[in-house]
Design a protein around this motif. Structure first.
Motif, PDB file in Angstrom:
ATOM      1  N   VAL A   1      11.255   6.519   3.159  1.00 55.27           N
ATOM      2  CA  VAL A   1      11.883   7.106   4.349  1.00 55.27           C
ATOM      3  C   VAL A   1      13.166   6.351   4.697  1.00 55.27           C
ATOM      4  N   ARG A   2      13.146   5.034   4.538  1.00 49.79           N
ATOM      5  CA  ARG A   2      14.354   4.247   4.820  1.00 49.79           C
ATOM      6  C   ARG A   2      15.492   4.588   3.870  1.00 49.79           C
ATOM      7  N   ASP A   3      15.186   4.733   2.591  1.00 46.34           N
ATOM      8  CA  ASP A   3      16.236   4.943   1.597  1.00 46.34           C
ATOM      9  C   ASP A   3      16.812   6.357   1.665  1.00 46.34           C
ATOM     10  N   ASN A   4      15.938   7.365   1.748  1.00 43.49           N
ATOM     11  CA  ASN A   4      16.430   8.747   1.776  1.00 43.49           C
ATOM     12  C   ASN A   4      15.321   9.623   2.336  1.00 43.49           C
TER      13      ASN A   4
ATOM     14  N   SER B   1       0.834  -1.196   0.000  1.00 46.28           N
ATOM     15  CA  SER B   1       0.000   0.000   0.000  1.00 46.28           C
ATOM     16  C   SER B   1       0.876   1.257   0.000  1.00 46.28           C
ATOM     17  N   ARG B   2       0.235   2.405   0.077  1.00 49.61           N
ATOM     18  CA  ARG B   2       0.975   3.677   0.111  1.00 49.61           C
ATOM     19  C   ARG B   2       1.831   3.784   1.372  1.00 49.61           C
ATOM     20  N   VAL B   3       1.361   3.184   2.470  1.00 46.27           N
ATOM     21  CA  VAL B   3       2.134   3.223   3.712  1.00 46.27           C
ATOM     22  C   VAL B   3       3.448   2.472   3.539  1.00 46.27           C
TER      23      VAL B   3
ATOM     24  N   MET C   1       9.156  14.462  -1.948  1.00 45.53           N
ATOM     25  CA  MET C   1       8.081  13.799  -2.696  1.00 45.53           C
ATOM     26  C   MET C   1       6.736  13.878  -1.993  1.00 45.53           C
ATOM     27  N   GLY C   2       6.688  14.474  -0.815  1.00 44.91           N
ATOM     28  CA  GLY C   2       5.422  14.669  -0.121  1.00 44.91           C
ATOM     29  C   GLY C   2       5.140  13.693   0.992  1.00 44.91           C
ATOM     30  N   VAL C   3       6.116  12.877   1.392  1.00 42.74           N
ATOM     31  CA  VAL C   3       5.921  11.913   2.474  1.00 42.74           C
ATOM     32  C   VAL C   3       6.063  12.628   3.814  1.00 42.74           C
ATOM     33  N   ARG C   4       5.103  12.450   4.700  1.00 41.13           N
ATOM     34  CA  ARG C   4       5.157  13.065   6.034  1.00 41.13           C
ATOM     35  C   ARG C   4       6.004  12.172   6.938  1.00 41.13           C
ATOM     36  N   LEU C   5       7.224  12.609   7.201  1.00 45.49           N
ATOM     37  CA  LEU C   5       8.168  11.788   7.955  1.00 45.49           C
ATOM     38  C   LEU C   5       7.661  11.494   9.359  1.00 45.49           C
ATOM     39  N   SER C   6       7.133  12.511  10.037  1.00 45.13           N
ATOM     40  CA  SER C   6       6.697  12.313  11.421  1.00 45.13           C
ATOM     41  C   SER C   6       5.573  11.279  11.496  1.00 45.13           C
TER      42      SER C   6
END
Length: 382
Positions: free
Chosen positions: A200-203, A191-193, A210-215
């Protein structure tokens, strides 16, 4: 067109092999409790519940890129949740499973807050502190947890219509929960998760661009991981029927992390192989050396990592790649025939220091004897 057809054929063959392997594994899993002795069935049941815990830890470490040395604490939280509900409130066994899962999910979500600013060794130390202080805390809360004496609860009993023994029924229940947990992990990673966790793991910087919410995704990684550990802890209470603080020491957290690394990080089958390692290797070490089982355990870990650096899950691919490279080397060796090796080395043509080969001089015997191109053949008189 032929390339597309070949690719479709390869994909169809790969899916057929995967389906056949899954079918054989399911048949072996269903028939195992009728073939092995009760104690061996108990060991297989423990392997399955450890696989659930390692599947959650794999989400955090293998796919999320974070590290946890306190996963045994979430395991203990799920086990004590089930034990307290069964002992103090006399609830049914099945009712404890969703409560343990939800409680550990919230606990992991709150514990994931330090992961927003910490990483690497600093995050490992924070999770380590959780695993270290939880057993003494359980001993202090004697009114709820039973203190150092722990809690003894009833095991899950088989229904009369099943016709199964207690160990067989428990095995099938844990097998069903493990299958659902592994399927949930597989769907979550697709899935998107799951894609966000890999990013997040790679970079982290690229993922944020790219719009990923790290927190959000870091906290969710801890929450999902803790939830699976809590489910495994609940199953542990059902199988063992007894919990105590000494059963969830820091050694459990280290063993789970070591089992995941040995089984294979970021692999769907790694948790199963790692769970077997966690279950069987300590007993094998005890049988080999009663004086120093820890030394044997460490040597076995070093040996496995030397043979399979990517874990046991990556060992088959390494063997296939080695076997694929071997015929190429054999063919190259056979092409070097004895005649070619015994032939004298050819002398290179003389070349000038600055350009093409130096032409022969007019006085050279080779030039005197040479015939011009297109000249008639010499007669005997000539």
């Amino acid at each position: 067109m032929s390339t597309i057809t070949a690719a479709l054929g390869t994909e169809r063959a790969r899916r057929l092999r995967a389906a056949l392997t899954l079918l054989l594994a399911a048949a072996a899993a269903v028939g195992a409790p009728f073939y092995f002795a009760p104690f061996q069935v108990f060991q297989l049941t423990m392997v399955l519940l450890y696989a659930v815990a390692l599947a959650g830890l794999n989400l955090l470490v293998g796919f999320g890129g974070q590290i946890s040395l306190g996963h045994g604490a979430f395991f203990a939280a799920g086990a004590y949740t089930a034990a307290v509900m069964l002992d103090r409130y006399d609830t049914g066994h099945l009712a404890t499973l969703p409560v343990a899962a939800a409680g550990c999910f919230l606990l992991g979500l709150g514990f994931g807050v330090p992961a927003l600013r910490l990483r690497g060794l600093y995050l490992a130390l924070v999770t380590l502190s959780f695993a270290v202080f939880l057993p003494p805390l359980l001993k202090r809360l004697e009114a709820v947890t039973g203190g150092s004496m722990g809690l003894t609860v009833d095991k899950l009993q088989p229904p009369a219509w099943s016709g199964l023994a207690e160990d067989q029924w428990m095995y099938f229940v844990v097998l069903a929960v493990t299958a659902v947990a592994l399927l949930l992990v597989r769907n979550l990673l697709r899935s998107r998760v799951g894609r966000a966790l890999r990013a997040v793991r790679d970079n982290e910087s690229a993922a944020e661009v790219m719009g990923v919410r790290l927190s959000l995704h870091k906290a969710l990684a801890f929450a999902w991981s803790a939830m699976f550990a809590g489910v495994a802890g609940c199953l542990y209470t059902w199988v063992i029927g007894f919990v105590s603080p000494d059963s969830f020491s820091f050694v459990l957290s280290v063993s789970l992390l070591a089992g995941l690394v040995v089984g294979g990080l970021a692999s769907l089958y790694g948790p199963l192989l790692g769970a077997a390692f966690v279950m069987y290797v300590p007993s094998v070490s005890q049988d080999l050396s009663e004086a120093a089982p820890g030394v044997v355990f460490g040597l076995l870990i070093i040996t496995v990592m030397f043979v399979a650096p990517t874990g046991l899950a990556g060992l088959p691919s390494r063997v296939r790649n080695a076997a694929a490279r071997r015929p190429t080397r054999t063919t190259a060796t056979l092409e070097r025939t004895p005649e070619a090796e015994c032939a004298p080395d050819a002398e290179p043509e003389p070349r000038s220091a600055t350009g093409p080969p130096t032409p022969p001089t007019p006085g050279d015997p080779a030039v005197v004897d040479a015939e011009p191109v297109g000249a008639p053949p010499r007669t005997e008189k000539e």
